[in-house]
Scaffold this active site. Structure first.
Site, PDB file in Angstrom:
ATOM      1  N   ASN A  35       0.874  -1.177   0.000  1.00 54.01           N
ATOM      2  CA  ASN A  35       0.000   0.000   0.000  1.00 54.01           C
ATOM      3  C   ASN A  35       0.910   1.225   0.000  1.00 54.01           C
ATOM      4  OD1 ASN A  35      -1.786   2.065   0.559  1.00 54.01           O
ATOM      5  ND2 ASN A  35      -2.200   1.423   2.678  1.00 54.01           N
ATOM      6  N   TRP A  36       0.989   1.865  -1.147  1.00 53.20           N
ATOM      7  CA  TRP A  36       1.919   3.009  -1.262  1.00 53.20           C
ATOM      8  C   TRP A  36       1.386   4.279  -0.607  1.00 53.20           C
ATOM      9  CZ3 TRP A  36       5.120   3.439  -6.462  1.00 53.20           C
ATOM     10  CH2 TRP A  36       6.022   2.373  -6.506  1.00 53.20           C
ATOM     11  N   LYS A  37       0.106   4.279  -0.228  1.00 48.90           N
ATOM     12  CA  LYS A  37      -0.513   5.478   0.358  1.00 48.90           C
ATOM     13  C   LYS A  37      -0.247   6.679  -0.556  1.00 48.90           C
ATOM     14  CE  LYS A  37      -0.044   3.315   4.821  1.00 48.90           C
ATOM     15  NZ  LYS A  37      -0.008   3.451   6.267  1.00 48.90           N
ATOM     16  N   HIS A  87      -9.533   1.536   4.972  1.00 47.13           N
ATOM     17  CA  HIS A  87      -8.237   1.701   5.648  1.00 47.13           C
ATOM     18  C   HIS A  87      -8.425   2.656   6.837  1.00 47.13           C
ATOM     19  CE1 HIS A  87      -4.122   2.779   6.504  1.00 47.13           C
ATOM     20  NE2 HIS A  87      -3.775   1.671   5.882  1.00 47.13           N
ATOM     21  N   GLU A  92      -6.742   5.009   7.857  1.00 44.86           N
ATOM     22  CA  GLU A  92      -6.497   6.426   7.557  1.00 44.86           C
ATOM     23  C   GLU A  92      -7.709   7.062   6.889  1.00 44.86           C
ATOM     24  OE1 GLU A  92      -2.759   5.746   5.584  1.00 44.86           O
ATOM     25  OE2 GLU A  92      -1.917   5.144   7.518  1.00 44.86           O
ATOM     26  N   GLU A 152      -5.500  -4.728  10.673  1.00 39.74           N
ATOM     27  CA  GLU A 152      -4.465  -3.719  10.911  1.00 39.74           C
ATOM     28  C   GLU A 152      -4.746  -2.983  12.222  1.00 39.74           C
ATOM     29  OE1 GLU A 152      -2.457  -2.562   6.951  1.00 39.74           O
ATOM     30  OE2 GLU A 152      -4.191  -1.269   7.193  1.00 39.74           O
ATOM     31  N   GLY A 210       2.636   2.180  10.824  1.00 38.43           N
ATOM     32  CA  GLY A 210       3.666   3.209  10.678  1.00 38.43           C
ATOM     33  C   GLY A 210       4.418   3.542  11.956  1.00 38.43           C
ATOM     34  N   SER A 239       3.285  -2.136  10.374  1.00 34.46           N
ATOM     35  CA  SER A 239       4.729  -2.312  10.583  1.00 34.46           C
ATOM     36  C   SER A 239       5.239  -3.691  10.178  1.00 34.46           C
ATOM     37  CB  SER A 239       5.116  -1.993  12.037  1.00 34.46           C
ATOM     38  OG  SER A 239       4.788  -0.639  12.343  1.00 34.46           O
ATOM     39  N   GLY A 291       2.759  -1.221   4.266  1.00 31.93           N
ATOM     40  CA  GLY A 291       2.840   0.191   3.889  1.00 31.93           C
ATOM     41  C   GLY A 291       4.267   0.594   3.579  1.00 31.93           C
ATOM     42  N   GLY A 292       4.947   1.178   4.569  1.00 30.09           N
ATOM     43  CA  GLY A 292       6.284   1.737   4.380  1.00 30.09           C
ATOM     44  C   GLY A 292       7.261   0.799   3.682  1.00 30.09           C
TER      45      GLY A 292
HETATM   46  P1  PGA Z   1       2.827   0.255   7.597  1.00 31.70           P
HETATM   47  O1  PGA Z   1       1.357   0.511   6.990  1.00 31.70           O
HETATM   48  O2  PGA Z   1       3.300  -1.062   7.037  1.00 31.70           O
HETATM   49  O3  PGA Z   1       3.654   1.419   7.114  1.00 31.70           O
HETATM   50  O4  PGA Z   1       2.686   0.208   9.074  1.00 31.70           O
HETATM   51  C1  PGA Z   1       0.457  -0.544   6.807  1.00 31.70           C
HETATM   52  C2  PGA Z   1      -0.858  -0.012   6.251  1.00 31.70           C
HETATM   53  O5  PGA Z   1      -1.310   1.049   6.691  1.00 31.70           O
HETATM   54  O6  PGA Z   1      -1.462  -0.634   5.359  1.00 31.70           O
END
Ligand code: PGA
Length: 254
Positions: A14-16, A100, A102, A170, A176, A214, A235-236
């Site tokens: 997930n590149w956000k 998600h 966010e 999640e 993050g 994470s 994500g990251g």
């Molecule tokens: P993260 O994000 O791996 O950077 O913690 C995961 C996500 O929000 O899908």
């Protein structure tokens, strides 16, 4: 996805809100590497909507699935700035993330909206990845499983088949932050989600349930050693081919 694919792990990046066209080189490198592992593991990348069309063109013929990060529940209309599931599907993408944390946090999305988005995604021929997870205060108050139960009951369409979609667990406080729940906590949450999803769908099988928050090369082996963990939403660590492909490789091996 077919029943056969159901048994395999699924690793999704997930590149956000990261990535310009030049960064498609990373997506290409991921897709090439995954090409050699595709008989053992499924993988996908959910990109910013701005990159999706170019990515479909650049990665044509490779088995890496591409997807959006959100969709509107309506097919079209006066919704300035929004993107419909049909628009994502029209680009040639296969996946879309809905719900998600966010989106829940910064856009006030509710479980009812997430359910409608998941339905819109299916109607457009996309495979939705429905995200659920507790906040830190909810975990501290011992409400994790209650929260997950509500998110499944209110956010997962009851007429979906297990292969129509994926759930991503999640924990909001793990996204993050570099912090993750213990192996036991993840195992407990995933087993609970599988059981509740089967009940919700009145099915013998449950969808694949990915862990997110994470996830990185250093903890991938531990995550995938948990039976009820069917993959990861990353994500990251998905922004660079080198780290993401390590996670995909671990998922293919174990
Ligand atoms: P993260 O994000 O791996 O950077 O913690 C995961 C996500 O929000 O899908």
């Amino acid at each position: 996805m077919t029943a056969k694919e159901q048994g395999r792990r699924f690793v999704v990046g997930n590149w956000k809100m990261h990535g310009l066209r030049a960064d498609l080189a990373e997506a290409k490198a991921i897709a090439m590497e995954h090409g050699g592992l595709a008989d053992r593991v499924d993988a996908g990348l959910c990109l910013p909507a701005t990159l999706l069309g170019d990515a479909v063109g650049a990665l044509r013929g490779l088995p890496l699935l591409l997807g959006g990060q959100d969709c509107h529940m309506e097919e079209q209309g006066a919704f300035t700035g929004d993107v419909s599931a049909r628009m994502i599907s029209d680009l040639g993408a296969a996946l879309v993330i809905v719900g998600h944390s966010e989106r829940r946090q910064y856009h006030g999305e509710t479980d009812a909206q997430i359910l409608a988005k998941a339905r819109a995604a299916r109607a457009a021929g996309l495979h939705p990845i429905i995200c659920i997870g507790e906040t830190e205060p909810e975990r501290d108050a011992g409400q994790t499983l209650d929260r997950l139960a509500v998110q499944i009951e209110d956010g997962v369409p009851e007429d979906f088949a297990p292969n129509d979609f994926t759930i991503a667990y999640e924990p909001v406080w793990a996204i993050g932050t570099g912090r993750t729940p213990s192996t036991d906590e993840i195992a407990e949450a995933h087993a609970f989600i599988h059981e509740r999803a089967r009940t919700r769908l009145r099915a013998d099988a449950s969808p694949r349930v990915l862990y997110g928050g994470s996830a990185k090369p250093e903890n991938a082996a531990e995550l995938f050693s948990i039976d009820a963990v069917n993959g990861a939403l990353v994500g990251g660590a998905s922004l660079k081919a080198q780290s993401f492909i390590k996670i995909v490789r671990t998922a293919a091996q174990l």
